[in-house]
Scaffold this motif. Structure first.
Motif, PDB file in Angstrom:
ATOM      1  N   ILE A   1     -16.009  -7.378 -34.971  1.00 55.43           N
ATOM      2  CA  ILE A   1     -17.249  -7.400 -34.031  1.00 55.43           C
ATOM      3  C   ILE A   1     -17.021  -6.813 -32.262  1.00 55.43           C
ATOM      4  CG2 ILE A   1     -18.627  -9.320 -33.123  1.00 55.43           C
ATOM      5  CD1 ILE A   1     -18.833  -9.535 -35.487  1.00 55.43           C
ATOM      6  N   ALA A   2     -16.548  -7.551 -32.324  1.00 62.26           N
ATOM      7  CA  ALA A   2     -15.320  -7.006 -31.014  1.00 62.26           C
ATOM      8  C   ALA A   2     -15.103  -5.215 -30.428  1.00 62.26           C
ATOM      9  CB  ALA A   2     -14.289  -7.554 -30.180  1.00 62.26           C
ATOM     10  N   THR A   3     -14.412  -4.992 -31.195  1.00 59.74           N
ATOM     11  CA  THR A   3     -14.961  -3.495 -31.732  1.00 59.74           C
ATOM     12  C   THR A   3     -16.265  -2.899 -31.694  1.00 59.74           C
ATOM     13  OG1 THR A   3     -12.761  -3.427 -31.920  1.00 59.74           O
ATOM     14  CG2 THR A   3     -13.604  -1.494 -32.143  1.00 59.74           C
ATOM     15  N   LEU A   4     -16.584  -3.636 -32.758  1.00 58.55           N
ATOM     16  CA  LEU A   4     -18.652  -2.303 -32.929  1.00 58.55           C
ATOM     17  C   LEU A   4     -19.288  -2.922 -31.407  1.00 58.55           C
ATOM     18  CD1 LEU A   4     -18.993  -3.909 -36.333  1.00 58.55           C
ATOM     19  CD2 LEU A   4     -18.268  -1.584 -35.767  1.00 58.55           C
ATOM     20  N   ALA A   5     -19.762  -3.830 -30.354  1.00 59.66           N
ATOM     21  CA  ALA A   5     -20.320  -4.158 -29.594  1.00 59.66           C
ATOM     22  C   ALA A   5     -19.309  -3.407 -28.551  1.00 59.66           C
ATOM     23  CB  ALA A   5     -19.367  -5.884 -28.987  1.00 59.66           C
ATOM     24  N   VAL A   6     -17.505  -3.304 -28.393  1.00 59.30           N
ATOM     25  CA  VAL A   6     -18.052  -2.286 -27.001  1.00 59.30           C
ATOM     26  C   VAL A   6     -18.383  -1.115 -27.531  1.00 59.30           C
ATOM     27  CG1 VAL A   6     -15.617  -1.287 -25.849  1.00 59.30           C
ATOM     28  CG2 VAL A   6     -15.678  -3.913 -26.401  1.00 59.30           C
ATOM     29  N   ARG A   7     -17.739  -0.895 -28.687  1.00 59.86           N
ATOM     30  CA  ARG A   7     -18.676   0.450 -29.119  1.00 59.86           C
ATOM     31  C   ARG A   7     -19.882   0.859 -28.702  1.00 59.86           C
ATOM     32  NH1 ARG A   7     -20.207   1.954 -35.379  1.00 59.86           N
ATOM     33  NH2 ARG A   7     -21.341   0.512 -34.352  1.00 59.86           N
ATOM     34  N   SER A   8     -20.822   0.085 -29.268  1.00 63.34           N
ATOM     35  CA  SER A   8     -21.881   0.514 -29.406  1.00 63.34           C
ATOM     36  C   SER A   8     -22.376   0.010 -27.542  1.00 63.34           C
ATOM     37  CB  SER A   8     -22.918  -0.875 -29.632  1.00 63.34           C
ATOM     38  OG  SER A   8     -22.570  -0.500 -31.338  1.00 63.34           O
ATOM     39  N   GLY A   9     -21.854  -0.364 -26.313  1.00 64.98           N
ATOM     40  CA  GLY A   9     -21.900  -0.699 -25.094  1.00 64.98           C
ATOM     41  C   GLY A   9     -21.390   0.491 -24.964  1.00 64.98           C
ATOM     42  N   PHE A  10     -19.976   1.465 -24.928  1.00 60.28           N
ATOM     43  CA  PHE A  10     -20.404   2.028 -24.748  1.00 60.28           C
ATOM     44  C   PHE A  10     -21.049   3.351 -24.850  1.00 60.28           C
ATOM     45  CE2 PHE A  10     -15.359   1.350 -23.594  1.00 60.28           C
ATOM     46  CZ  PHE A  10     -15.007   2.826 -22.240  1.00 60.28           C
ATOM     47  N   ARG A  11     -21.373   3.914 -25.885  1.00 62.59           N
ATOM     48  CA  ARG A  11     -22.762   4.935 -25.744  1.00 62.59           C
ATOM     49  C   ARG A  11     -23.959   4.142 -25.361  1.00 62.59           C
ATOM     50  NH1 ARG A  11     -26.780   6.471 -28.447  1.00 62.59           N
ATOM     51  NH2 ARG A  11     -26.889   8.261 -29.683  1.00 62.59           N
ATOM     52  N   SER A  12     -24.432   3.215 -25.643  1.00 65.76           N
ATOM     53  CA  SER A  12     -25.627   2.372 -24.735  1.00 65.76           C
ATOM     54  C   SER A  12     -25.309   3.017 -22.904  1.00 65.76           C
ATOM     55  CB  SER A  12     -26.025   1.519 -25.090  1.00 65.76           C
ATOM     56  OG  SER A  12     -26.990   1.253 -24.260  1.00 65.76           O
ATOM     57  N   GLU A  13     -24.302   2.685 -22.438  1.00 67.28           N
ATOM     58  CA  GLU A  13     -24.211   2.870 -21.008  1.00 67.28           C
ATOM     59  C   GLU A  13     -23.906   4.376 -20.878  1.00 67.28           C
ATOM     60  OE1 GLU A  13     -23.039   1.174 -17.318  1.00 67.28           O
ATOM     61  OE2 GLU A  13     -23.575   0.413 -18.997  1.00 67.28           O
ATOM     62  N   PHE A  14     -23.448   5.026 -21.582  1.00 63.39           N
ATOM     63  CA  PHE A  14     -22.673   6.600 -21.816  1.00 63.39           C
ATOM     64  C   PHE A  14     -24.414   7.124 -21.325  1.00 63.39           C
ATOM     65  CE2 PHE A  14     -22.102  10.824 -22.684  1.00 63.39           C
ATOM     66  CZ  PHE A  14     -20.904  10.878 -21.809  1.00 63.39           C
ATOM     67  N   VAL A  15     -25.007   7.152 -22.147  1.00 60.21           N
ATOM     68  CA  VAL A  15     -26.302   7.764 -22.783  1.00 60.21           C
ATOM     69  C   VAL A  15     -26.906   6.986 -21.302  1.00 60.21           C
ATOM     70  CG1 VAL A  15     -27.938   7.724 -24.403  1.00 60.21           C
ATOM     71  CG2 VAL A  15     -26.191   7.898 -24.587  1.00 60.21           C
ATOM     72  N   GLY A  16     -26.962   6.230 -21.370  1.00 60.46           N
ATOM     73  CA  GLY A  16     -28.247   5.249 -20.094  1.00 60.46           C
ATOM     74  C   GLY A  16     -28.219   5.884 -19.114  1.00 60.46           C
ATOM     75  N   THR A  17     -26.369   5.814 -18.578  1.00 64.22           N
ATOM     76  CA  THR A  17     -26.376   6.580 -17.303  1.00 64.22           C
ATOM     77  C   THR A  17     -27.015   8.321 -17.445  1.00 64.22           C
ATOM     78  OG1 THR A  17     -24.011   6.983 -17.653  1.00 64.22           O
ATOM     79  CG2 THR A  17     -24.426   5.228 -16.180  1.00 64.22           C
ATOM     80  N   ILE A  18     -26.196   8.852 -18.199  1.00 61.39           N
ATOM     81  CA  ILE A  18     -27.091  10.494 -18.112  1.00 61.39           C
ATOM     82  C   ILE A  18     -28.437  10.784 -18.786  1.00 61.39           C
ATOM     83  CG2 ILE A  18     -27.118  11.916 -19.913  1.00 61.39           C
ATOM     84  CD1 ILE A  18     -24.781  11.731 -19.056  1.00 61.39           C
ATOM     85  N   LEU A  19     -29.234   9.735 -19.173  1.00 58.49           N
ATOM     86  CA  LEU A  19     -30.478   9.641 -18.838  1.00 58.49           C
ATOM     87  C   LEU A  19     -31.578   9.070 -17.264  1.00 58.49           C
ATOM     88  CD1 LEU A  19     -31.456   8.381 -22.462  1.00 58.49           C
ATOM     89  CD2 LEU A  19     -30.666  10.689 -21.679  1.00 58.49           C
ATOM     90  N   GLY A  20     -30.201   7.888 -16.939  1.00 53.67           N
ATOM     91  CA  GLY A  20     -30.673   7.873 -15.676  1.00 53.67           C
ATOM     92  C   GLY A  20     -30.452   8.476 -14.537  1.00 53.67           C
ATOM     93  N   ALA A  21     -29.443   9.756 -14.533  1.00 55.88           N
ATOM     94  CA  ALA A  21     -29.690  10.227 -13.599  1.00 55.88           C
ATOM     95  C   ALA A  21     -29.655  11.900 -13.659  1.00 55.88           C
ATOM     96  CB  ALA A  21     -28.013   9.892 -12.747  1.00 55.88           C
ATOM     97  N   ASN A  22     -29.800  12.314 -14.917  1.00 54.99           N
ATOM     98  CA  ASN A  22     -29.804  12.992 -15.014  1.00 54.99           C
ATOM     99  C   ASN A  22     -31.184  13.862 -16.171  1.00 54.99           C
ATOM    100  OD1 ASN A  22     -27.667  15.051 -14.601  1.00 54.99           O
ATOM    101  ND2 ASN A  22     -27.213  12.719 -15.610  1.00 54.99           N
ATOM    102  N   ALA A  23     -31.701  15.412 -16.092  1.00 54.41           N
ATOM    103  CA  ALA A  23     -32.665  15.799 -16.226  1.00 54.41           C
ATOM    104  C   ALA A  23     -32.666  15.764 -17.916  1.00 54.41           C
ATOM    105  CB  ALA A  23     -33.042  17.234 -16.134  1.00 54.41           C
ATOM    106  N   HIS A  24     -34.008  15.493 -18.843  1.00 50.43           N
ATOM    107  CA  HIS A  24     -33.819  15.210 -20.267  1.00 50.43           C
ATOM    108  C   HIS A  24     -33.632  16.227 -20.964  1.00 50.43           C
ATOM    109  CE1 HIS A  24     -35.896  11.177 -19.927  1.00 50.43           C
ATOM    110  NE2 HIS A  24     -34.909  11.061 -19.393  1.00 50.43           N
ATOM    111  N   VAL A  25     -33.925  17.962 -20.648  1.00 43.37           N
ATOM    112  CA  VAL A  25     -34.510  18.853 -20.566  1.00 43.37           C
ATOM    113  C   VAL A  25     -34.432  19.851 -19.572  1.00 43.37           C
ATOM    114  CG1 VAL A  25     -35.635  20.595 -21.705  1.00 43.37           C
ATOM    115  CG2 VAL A  25     -36.047  18.385 -22.663  1.00 43.37           C
ATOM    116  N   THR A  26     -33.904  21.088 -19.303  1.00 46.56           N
ATOM    117  CA  THR A  26     -33.730  21.776 -18.189  1.00 46.56           C
ATOM    118  C   THR A  26     -34.088  23.181 -19.130  1.00 46.56           C
ATOM    119  OG1 THR A  26     -32.313  20.883 -16.934  1.00 46.56           O
ATOM    120  CG2 THR A  26     -32.468  22.928 -16.245  1.00 46.56           C
ATOM    121  N   LEU A  27     -35.393  23.630 -18.067  1.00 50.73           N
ATOM    122  CA  LEU A  27     -35.534  25.168 -18.641  1.00 50.73           C
ATOM    123  C   LEU A  27     -35.184  26.008 -17.399  1.00 50.73           C
ATOM    124  CD1 LEU A  27     -39.296  24.210 -19.277  1.00 50.73           C
ATOM    125  CD2 LEU A  27     -37.371  24.782 -21.306  1.00 50.73           C
ATOM    126  N   TYR A  28     -34.731  26.930 -17.704  1.00 51.07           N
ATOM    127  CA  TYR A  28     -33.809  27.764 -16.735  1.00 51.07           C
ATOM    128  C   TYR A  28     -33.843  28.975 -17.315  1.00 51.07           C
ATOM    129  CZ  TYR A  28     -30.348  28.784 -20.702  1.00 51.07           C
ATOM    130  OH  TYR A  28     -29.768  28.984 -21.618  1.00 51.07           O
TER     131      TYR A  28
END
Length: 428
Positions: free
Chosen positions: A48-75
């Motif tokens: 359970i501890a490993t699954l919680a940390v795993r979920s926390g890592f993904r949520s934190e990583f995705v959250g910071t990516i989406l919180g400071a970067n564009a969801h889509v970039t057109l170039y």
């Protein structure tokens, strides 16, 4: 005619409970029961501890990516200019952004200027990545506009620049100080291109939650960025924010149609896809490894039950002689083993949930004991060890532990049920 008692009748539970309370002469059985209980508890806790940390890592990583970067970039795919050089600018950026903004699910579409420069303040230097963006655009970036511990006034964005907390720390500046930005691609003269140097006031300092972002990012007003990088009348990219970033793949085709030009699409999944796939592989491997750990812990139940069956051979013979069926005997010993599995699973779930809920003080204590420096954000990208307790993760751990506990209990229980009462009582 006497009726057959139902499965798991009360007397079966009473016999099983009596066997679980081993006497001093049967101390070996008691010790094996405790070993099984502790082993399953620790295994479920670790899972359970490993699954919680795993979920926390993904949520934190995705959250910071989406919180400071564009969801889509057109170039722009690019075209050759008069000098024979590949030009990837977007000239009709205002019209393109307006068309893209009409796509259902799009929150914002804004032109962007990007460049890399050297920032200088009081003999201290730092390489930064400049994002030229409008004031309404920066106000819609959660990791910047809603930053925890932000300093300065973002409403004055048009009067200066906004920098990450890592950049501010590297340069030793605070809101109100001025920094110099130095670009090697500056003014073109008859003697060549001279570097462009210009000073700006730091009006805002943010912490997006990702070390690599806070350490390198600087936001500048869009018009000023066009002038600084000699990009007058053009934009480098169109930054797009959508309501459901997880469903970004469904928006690619509508965005391309709305852009109505030779443009490419780069999503947040493309930018971080390798890391996310690595997390998924690691998650699967860790789940398999910890499942094996749970299996090893439940195998102790088999050892304990086999010892219990050997010690209770005479009792089994008597029970069979007075009329207990094979099924009743099997259920008695199944209850003995399953009780250990259920109790160990319950304790493991409690410990795992407590660990996930209080991971910050626990990790702070570990960091204190180890003398600090246990967590390096420059390597891991985030500032603390995250943990997120999800019901599906807990249920998967509980299902795995109980399933294995019940399955491994069947073999010794069947062995007890098939014990010949004549053989069991021959030497009694």
């Amino acid at each position: 005619m006497a009726s057959t008692p139902p499965p798991f009748a009360r007397f079966e539970w009473m016999i099983a409970w009596r066997y679980l309370r081993a006497r001093r002469a049967e101390g070996g059985v008691s010790v094996m029961t405790w070993i099984s209980l502790i082993g399953i508890t620790l295994a479920v806790f670790a899972l359970i501890a490993t699954l919680a940390v795993r979920s926390g890592f993904r949520s934190e990583f995705v959250g910071t990516i989406l919180g400071a970067n564009a969801h889509v970039t057109l170039y722009s795919h690019g075209a050759l200019n008069a000098a024979g050089q590949m030009e990837r600018s977007i000239t009709d950026f205002d019209a393109m952004a307006a068309r893209v903004a009409t796509v259902p699910g799009v929150i914002r579409a804004a032109p962007l200027i990007k460049g890399q420069v050297m920032a200088n303040a009081r003999q201290r230097n730092a390489g930064v990545e400049v994002f030229g963006i409008s004031k309404p655009g920066i106000l819609t970036i959660p990791g910047v506009a809603q930053s925890d511990g932000a300093m300065g006034d973002l409403d004055r964005f048009e009067d200066g620049v906004a920098i990450g907390s890592g950049v501010a720390r590297e340069l030793g500046v605070s809101p109100g100080d001025r920094i110099k930005l130095i670009s090697p691609n500056g003014v073109k003269t008859p003697f060549g291109t001279s570097p462009r140097v210009k000073a700006y006031e730091v009006v805002y300092i943010f912490t997006a939650g990702r070390y690599d972002i806070d350490r390198t990012r600087l936001y500048m007003p869009f018009a000023e960025a066009q002038s600084f990088f000699n990009r007058e009348g053009v934009a480098d990219e169109i930054e797009v924010m959508i309501t459901d970033p997880e469903a970004v793949d469904l928006k690619i085709l509508p965005l391309l149609r709305a852009a109505d030009g030779a443009v490419g699409v780069w999503t947040w999944r493309d930018a971080s896809g390798g890391f996310l796939r690595a997390l998924e592989v690691e998650d699967n491997v860790m789940f398999i490894i910890l499942s094996i750990l749970v299996l090893i812990a439940t195998m102790n139940i088999v050892s304990g039950l086999i010892m219990l069956v050997k010690n209770k051979g005479r009792d089994i013979g008597i029970l069979r002689t007075i009329g207990l069926s094979e099924g009743s005997v099997m259920r008695v010993f199944f209850i003995c083993g399953a009780f250990t599995g259920v109790l160990g699973t319950l304790f493991g779930v409690i410990l795992g949930c407590l660990f996930a809920s209080y991971i910050d003080p626990i990790f702070s204590f570990v960091n204190f004991v180890m003398g600090g420096g246990v967590w390096d954000p420059s390597i891991r990208g985030i500032y603390a060890l995250p943990a997120e307790l999800n019901l599906p993760d807990v249920l998967s751990a509980v299902g795995l532990s109980l399933g294995l506990s019940f399955v491994v209990t069947i073999f010794p229980a069947r062995r007890a049920a098939r014990l010949n009462p004549v053989e069991a009582l021959r030497y009694e």
